[in-house]
Design an enzyme around this catalytic site. Sequence first.
Site, PDB file in Angstrom:
ATOM      1  CB  SER A 165      -1.028  -0.281   1.188  1.00  0.00           C
ATOM      2  OG  SER A 165      -1.790   1.155   1.497  1.00  0.00           O
ATOM      3  CE  LYS A 197      -4.463  -0.080   0.276  1.00  0.00           C
ATOM      4  NZ  LYS A 197      -5.414  -1.069   1.194  1.00  0.00           N
ATOM      5  CG  LEU A 198      -1.052   3.922  -6.731  1.00  0.00           C
ATOM      6  CD1 LEU A 198      -1.155   4.779  -8.040  1.00  0.00           C
ATOM      7  CD2 LEU A 198       0.204   3.992  -6.414  1.00  0.00           C
ATOM      8  CE  LYS A 199      -4.024   3.367   2.169  1.00  0.00           C
ATOM      9  NZ  LYS A 199      -5.278   2.942   2.821  1.00  0.00           N
ATOM     10  CG  ASP A 250      -7.734   1.914   0.413  1.00  0.00           C
ATOM     11  OD1 ASP A 250      -8.976   2.739   0.559  1.00  0.00           O
ATOM     12  OD2 ASP A 250      -7.434   1.531   1.375  1.00  0.00           O
ATOM     13  CG  ASN A 283      -8.304   4.956   3.622  1.00  0.00           C
ATOM     14  OD1 ASN A 283      -7.305   4.833   2.998  1.00  0.00           O
ATOM     15  ND2 ASN A 283      -8.709   3.761   4.187  1.00  0.00           N
ATOM     16  CD  GLU A 336      -8.825  -0.964   0.274  1.00  0.00           C
ATOM     17  OE1 GLU A 336      -7.769  -1.375  -0.435  1.00  0.00           O
ATOM     18  OE2 GLU A 336      -8.794  -1.229   1.621  1.00  0.00           O
ATOM     19  CG  ASP A 342     -10.641  -1.268   4.644  1.00  0.00           C
ATOM     20  OD1 ASP A 342     -11.009  -1.762   5.660  1.00  0.00           O
ATOM     21  OD2 ASP A 342      -9.587  -0.754   4.496  1.00  0.00           O
ATOM     22  CE  LYS A 377      -7.521  -2.655   6.443  1.00  0.00           C
ATOM     23  NZ  LYS A 377      -7.709  -1.218   6.400  1.00  0.00           N
ATOM     24  N   GLY A 388      -4.391  -4.796   5.779  1.00  0.00           N
ATOM     25  CA  GLY A 388      -3.224  -4.446   7.050  1.00  0.00           C
ATOM     26  C   GLY A 388      -3.274  -3.018   7.711  1.00  0.00           C
TER      27      GLY A 388
HETATM   28  O1  OSB Z   1      -7.246   1.392   4.502  1.00  0.00           O
HETATM   29  O2  OSB Z   1      -6.303  -0.389   4.132  1.00  0.00           O
HETATM   30  C1  OSB Z   1      -6.206   0.517   4.693  1.00  0.00           C
HETATM   31  C2  OSB Z   1      -3.334   1.575   6.959  1.00  0.00           C
HETATM   32  C3  OSB Z   1      -3.847   1.906   7.975  1.00  0.00           C
HETATM   33  C4  OSB Z   1      -5.199   2.259   7.904  1.00  0.00           C
HETATM   34  C5  OSB Z   1      -6.059   1.670   6.893  1.00  0.00           C
HETATM   35  C6  OSB Z   1      -5.506   1.201   5.689  1.00  0.00           C
HETATM   36  C7  OSB Z   1      -4.175   0.993   5.743  1.00  0.00           C
HETATM   37  C8  OSB Z   1      -3.143   0.599   4.619  1.00  0.00           C
HETATM   38  C9  OSB Z   1      -1.983   0.101   4.714  1.00  0.00           C
HETATM   39  O3  OSB Z   1      -3.958   0.844   3.403  1.00  0.00           O
HETATM   40  C10 OSB Z   1      -2.020  -1.511   4.738  1.00  0.00           C
HETATM   41  C11 OSB Z   1      -0.653  -1.993   5.527  1.00  0.00           C
HETATM   42  O4  OSB Z   1       0.186  -1.966   4.562  1.00  0.00           O
HETATM   43  O5  OSB Z   1      -0.731  -2.529   6.407  1.00  0.00           O
HETATM   44 MG    MG Z   2      -8.401   0.271   2.846  1.00  0.00          MG
END
Ligand code: OSB
Ligand code: MG
Length: 368
Positions: free
Chosen positions: A135, A161-163, A189, A191, A214, A239, A263, A291
């Site tokens: 990520s 995976k690109l935020k 992702d 969020n 995501e 998620d 998760k 994660g």
């Molecule tokens: O949305 O998946 C998520 C990290 C912290 C909180 C939410 C997320 C994440 C990650 C990193 O995307 C996942 C990882 O590499 O552990």
């Molecule tokens: Mg996520």
Amino acid sequence: MKFTGFELRRVAMPLVTPFRTSFGVEHARDVLLVKAVGDQAEGWGECVASYAPLYSSEYTDGAVEVIRRYLLPALGQLSTVDATGAERTFARFKGHPMAKAAVQTAILDAELRAAGMPLSAYLGATKPAVPAGVSVGIMDSIPQLLDAVSSYLDGGYLRIKLKIEPGWDLAPVRAVRERFGDAMLLQVDANTAYTLADARHLAQLDAFDLLLMEQPLPEDDVRGHAELARHLRTPICLDESITSARAAADAIALGACAIVNIKPGRVGGYLEARRVHDVCAANGIAVWAGGMLETGLGRAANVALAALPNFTLPGDTSASDRYFARDITRPFVLEDGHLRVPTGPGIGVDPDPDALGEVTTSVDWLPL
Ligand code: OSB
Ligand code: MG
């Protein structure tokens, strides 16, 4: 098993690079570790809550409070304690899945160590190793992002995976596709950073052949995701919205997701995570392991879960050095783009006492 008590340990783990998402930046993880001390074995659980309620409503100090004040006293009322009983006992307290998961996992780890059974075998895992994705946080510039992606690909990661967030979506995705080609497995992702009004904008990501998008919309906007799915070719993965196996069943029935990120902390533990896996499998919905920047203790358990048969996409289960200069367990390393599933009893790894001591900021012993 009889448990004499639980140790709550806080550790401060600096990240090798700051991790920026649409909800904030993390420079270090403020981790709560739970050690269950039983008469036959000890076990570990890592609480995945972060320092502030930005990903979900939970945060580390809040988890400590709910564990001390409600979860452990409720366990103290039971004559024997096991993970299944703990789950049932915790159910009357609303919310706080990450706090519950940490305690339940510590108990489960102790039980499985006493029984000599690996967590992977207990959960029904079928794979000796799991494919690793990474990520990649939001960066200050596109050249900086391309450098980061390039070094992860050199390291062997099988999926990127690109935020994303408004203002950091089309351009970074286009730049990564142009530089690294169409064969790379790529996903994004958000969020929860968008609304349905962004549907036309998000549909422009369809041009980049992403594996999935995501959680573009808020946690409680399941119907919104179903509506958005009608405007996109890119599959939607949830998620934050998937808080239980029931929530997964509902989201699937509504057409809100084609893929699910699992998760354990978000759903209250490994028992419920396994049910989410099963509900998805029964509906032909692929899952992958999310994660939360775990240390080796949390990562070991995630990797065991990721070895179940319906985890058909690479997870965010990266190597230890993606996050930490020094992990508190023997480091997880990439082998041909995969992490090996631990084979020892329970979670199959132990903290290194020196490494753990170095990052510990407090230890509290709570007799049961
Ligand atoms: O949305 O998946 C998520 C990290 C912290 C909180 C939410 C997320 C994440 C990650 C990193 O995307 C996942 C990882 O590499 O552990
Ligand atoms: Mg996520």
